[in-house]
Scaffold this motif. Structure first.
Motif, PDB file in Angstrom:
ATOM      1  N   GLY A 230       0.806  -1.221   0.000  1.00 19.27           N
ATOM      2  CA  GLY A 230       0.000   0.000   0.000  1.00 19.27           C
ATOM      3  C   GLY A 230       0.835   1.264   0.000  1.00 19.27           C
ATOM      4  O   GLY A 230       1.970   1.300   0.489  1.00 19.27           O
ATOM      5  N   THR A 265       5.410  -1.449   2.789  1.00 18.05           N
ATOM      6  CA  THR A 265       4.587  -0.400   2.179  1.00 18.05           C
ATOM      7  C   THR A 265       5.423   0.381   1.170  1.00 18.05           C
ATOM      8  O   THR A 265       6.656   0.256   1.119  1.00 18.05           O
ATOM      9  CB  THR A 265       4.024   0.551   3.248  1.00 18.05           C
ATOM     10  N   ARG A 272       2.739   2.227  -7.878  1.00 19.65           N
ATOM     11  CA  ARG A 272       1.529   2.815  -8.455  1.00 19.65           C
ATOM     12  C   ARG A 272       1.384   4.214  -7.881  1.00 19.65           C
ATOM     13  O   ARG A 272       2.004   4.551  -6.860  1.00 19.65           O
ATOM     14  CB  ARG A 272       0.293   1.961  -8.149  1.00 19.65           C
ATOM     15  N   ASP A 275      -3.697   4.033  -4.443  1.00 15.19           N
ATOM     16  CA  ASP A 275      -4.389   2.779  -4.164  1.00 15.19           C
ATOM     17  C   ASP A 275      -5.889   2.915  -4.396  1.00 15.19           C
ATOM     18  O   ASP A 275      -6.431   4.031  -4.503  1.00 15.19           O
ATOM     19  CB  ASP A 275      -4.166   2.371  -2.701  1.00 15.19           C
ATOM     20  N   LEU A 279      -8.090   0.999   0.586  1.00 13.33           N
ATOM     21  CA  LEU A 279      -6.813   1.272   1.246  1.00 13.33           C
ATOM     22  C   LEU A 279      -6.601   2.766   1.441  1.00 13.33           C
ATOM     23  O   LEU A 279      -6.293   3.222   2.541  1.00 13.33           O
ATOM     24  CB  LEU A 279      -5.657   0.689   0.430  1.00 13.33           C
ATOM     25  N   ARG A 280      -6.779   3.506   0.370  1.00  9.38           N
ATOM     26  CA  ARG A 280      -6.486   4.935   0.404  1.00  9.38           C
ATOM     27  C   ARG A 280      -7.411   5.697   1.357  1.00  9.38           C
ATOM     28  O   ARG A 280      -7.012   6.696   1.966  1.00  9.38           O
ATOM     29  CB  ARG A 280      -6.621   5.509  -1.010  1.00  9.38           C
ATOM     30  N   ARG A 352     -11.186  -5.114   1.165  1.00  4.14           N
ATOM     31  CA  ARG A 352      -9.747  -5.359   1.262  1.00  4.14           C
ATOM     32  C   ARG A 352      -9.448  -6.848   1.127  1.00  4.14           C
ATOM     33  O   ARG A 352      -8.432  -7.236   0.529  1.00  4.14           O
ATOM     34  CB  ARG A 352      -9.204  -4.797   2.583  1.00  4.14           C
ATOM     35  N   ARG A 355      -9.310  -7.714  -2.470  1.00  5.38           N
ATOM     36  CA  ARG A 355      -8.063  -7.303  -3.115  1.00  5.38           C
ATOM     37  C   ARG A 355      -6.922  -8.260  -2.775  1.00  5.38           C
ATOM     38  O   ARG A 355      -6.016  -8.470  -3.580  1.00  5.38           O
ATOM     39  CB  ARG A 355      -7.690  -5.873  -2.729  1.00  5.38           C
ATOM     40  N   ASP A 363      -1.461  -7.395  -6.848  1.00  4.27           N
ATOM     41  CA  ASP A 363      -0.066  -7.011  -7.081  1.00  4.27           C
ATOM     42  C   ASP A 363       0.869  -8.214  -6.952  1.00  4.27           C
ATOM     43  O   ASP A 363       1.894  -8.172  -6.268  1.00  4.27           O
ATOM     44  CB  ASP A 363       0.349  -5.904  -6.118  1.00  4.27           C
TER      45      ASP A 363
END
Length: 500
Positions: A230, A265, A272, A275, A279-280, A352, A355, A363
């Motif tokens: 993240g 992190t 990227r 996020d 997350l963001r 989450r 993801r 990722d």
């Protein structure tokens, strides 16, 4: 030792009484107020001044006068007839909380009880004589009549209490202490049951557990941040100061603190630019839930110290007023609001989880965190389970407080349904804890792939503690046992501090 005076009980003190089993004592001045209001009731009986609930019937029967010789029987009939709660019993801690809160309210000195009744409630609290109280049957206006009647039954030796996790006749508990059951006198039955203490007791435990979940959700989200590489820039203080919500800023600060020395992190632009929202927007979403927790705490602490029965006795008996402080609308709203806040902690957690298990979003993590994608399903169905719990929460989150149904021949024509809201909030908290447990299991598996040596000091401490319970996924197994084991463990962090 907690001193009860009817006006200063806090959520922290309630927590100590419920979870640390701290004993309580009654403030002397409070007992003087109780005695004065009792004199007023005895004067009303002696002079036959027509006063609701003392020498009249109840609800629609309020226009029926009761003969002086029958005022004691009136209270006994009230408790017996109103003890029609149904369904599974409340958790034992809820009945303990009901005793505490009803006693504290009566100590305000507006209810007209004898000091003996307050003293006996104190004995119940300190000696752990906890009533068996069914969860269903309250409308949340005229108070929690059915649940509190089951509490009152114990005082007269007719109810059941918890003994080593099983129901036992209340009379046996009094006999063991060398005490006789109470014989209710004028107004005392009404004073015991005309209040909001069932919904407020459940609400207090809901708040304590929800606060604990909110704290734990940040640690779990931080571990997911590491599992997904993240972007930390989203937690920069300037971003959150620019919006101005204190709770949002506090979440961002805690996330920075938890992850400050993590090597898993990333920074903006490394892998990227930004996020996904789950997350963001952790500070924005979790912070909003903290706003609700602050609101609910304020309302609960007001209600802890409120006179909620009817009628209320003022001016040493010169003024006796029939009102409606038993109406549970403030707590009904608070519980419905809490449900929304808890639902959102689960909603964003489930996103989450998605993801973490979705190879198109993770990722580079293995599909469904499987040790052998295809041959073994890994965490695939754990995400299903989380989605199911989240969906169930959405149905439970429907506000109970928008419903009302008239009772007592339309005398009681608007009710709060606050106890239903509090019960549903408790169910949602249990669901949300399980969703967070699933996220934690998936996040631990993700950091196993990323490299646990890169974890922050804080997340590694949690990882080590949780891994002692939940081994890595090296082969498919019955994951329901893992979910329940970790959920139960998280529930033990009951002081409101993160399990780290």
């Amino acid at each position: 030792m907690i001193t009860l005076n009817g006006s200063s009980l806090t959520i922290d003190q309630v927590k100590r009484v419920l979870y640390d089993e701290e004993k309580a004592m009654i403030d002397k001045k409070s007992m003087e107020r109780v005695m004065k209001s009792r004199f007023a009731v005895e004067d009303i009986v002696a002079t036959h001044k027509i006063t609701y609930g003392i020498n009249t019937g109840f609800g629609k029967f309020s226009d029926v006068e009761i003969d002086k010789k029958d005022v004691h029987a009136l209270q006994l009939h009230l408790i017996r007839s109103h003890a029609c709660g149904i369904g599974d019993p409340f958790p034992e801690k809820v009945s303990r909380a009901m005793i505490l809160l009803r006693l504290n309210a009566l100590l305000k000195g507006y209810s007209g009880i004898r000091p003996l009744l307050a003293e006996r409630l104190l004995v119940m609290l300190n000696e752990k004589i906890h009533p068996v109280i069914p969860t269903q049957g309250s409308l949340g206006a005229s108070g929690d009549l059915a649940p509190l009647s089951h509490l009152a039954l114990v005082l007269i030796g007719e109810g059941e209490v918890w003994k080593n996790g099983k129901p036992e006749n209340a009379a046996a508990s009094w006999k063991a202490l060398g005490l006789e059951p109470i014989k209710l006198q004028a107004k005392e039955g009404l004073a015991l049951i005309n209040g909001t203490q069932a919904m407020t007791a459940m609400g207090a435990i809901n708040w304590i557990e929800a606060e604990q979940l909110a704290i734990q959700s940040e640690m779990i989200a931080a571990m997911t941040m590491e599992g997904l590489h993240g972007v930390m820039d989203a937690f920069h203080p300037a971003v959150h100061e620019a919006r101005g919500y204190p709770q949002q800023m506090a979440v961002a600060e805690r996330m920075r603190g938890i992850l400050h020395d993590s090597r898993l992190t990333t920074r903006q632009g490394e892998r990227r630019v930004q996020d996904a929202y789950s997350l963001r927007c952790i500070p924005q979403v979790h912070g909003a839930s903290w706003q609700v927790l602050d609101y609910v705490k304020e309302k609960l602490e007001i209600e802890f110290n409120a006179a909620t029965d009817n009628p209320l006795i003022f001016d040493d008996g010169e003024t006796v007023i029939s009102g409606g402080n038993f109406h549970g609308q403030p707590i009904a709203f608070a519980m419905d609001f809490l449900k929304v806040a808890v639902a959102e902690l689960a909603n964003i957690s489930e996103r989450r989880i998605e993801r973490l298990v979705n190879p198109q979003l993770s990722d580079g993590l293995p599909a469904f965190l499987s040790p052998q994608p295809g041959l073994q399903s890994g965490a695939m169905i754990m995400q299903y389970a989380a989605a199911s719990l989240v969906s169930e929460n959405k149905t439970l989150a429907h506000p109970a407080s928008v419903d009302s149904i008239p009772s007592s021949a339309n005398q009681e024509d608007h009710v709060s349904m606050g106890t239903i809201g509090a019960r549903h909030a408790y169910m949602m908290i249990q669901n949300t804890r399980r969703v967070l447990a699933i996220e934690a299991i998936c996040a631990m598996q993700a950091v196993d792939y990323r490299g646990v040596l890169g974890m922050s000091t804080a997340t590694k401490s949690s990882y080590d503690e949780w891994r002692a319970l939940i081994p890595p996924i090296i082969e498919d197994r019955q994951f329901s046992k893992d979910i329940e084991r970790l959920s139960e463990y998280l529930s033990k962090g009951r002081t409101g501090e993160a399990v780290v």
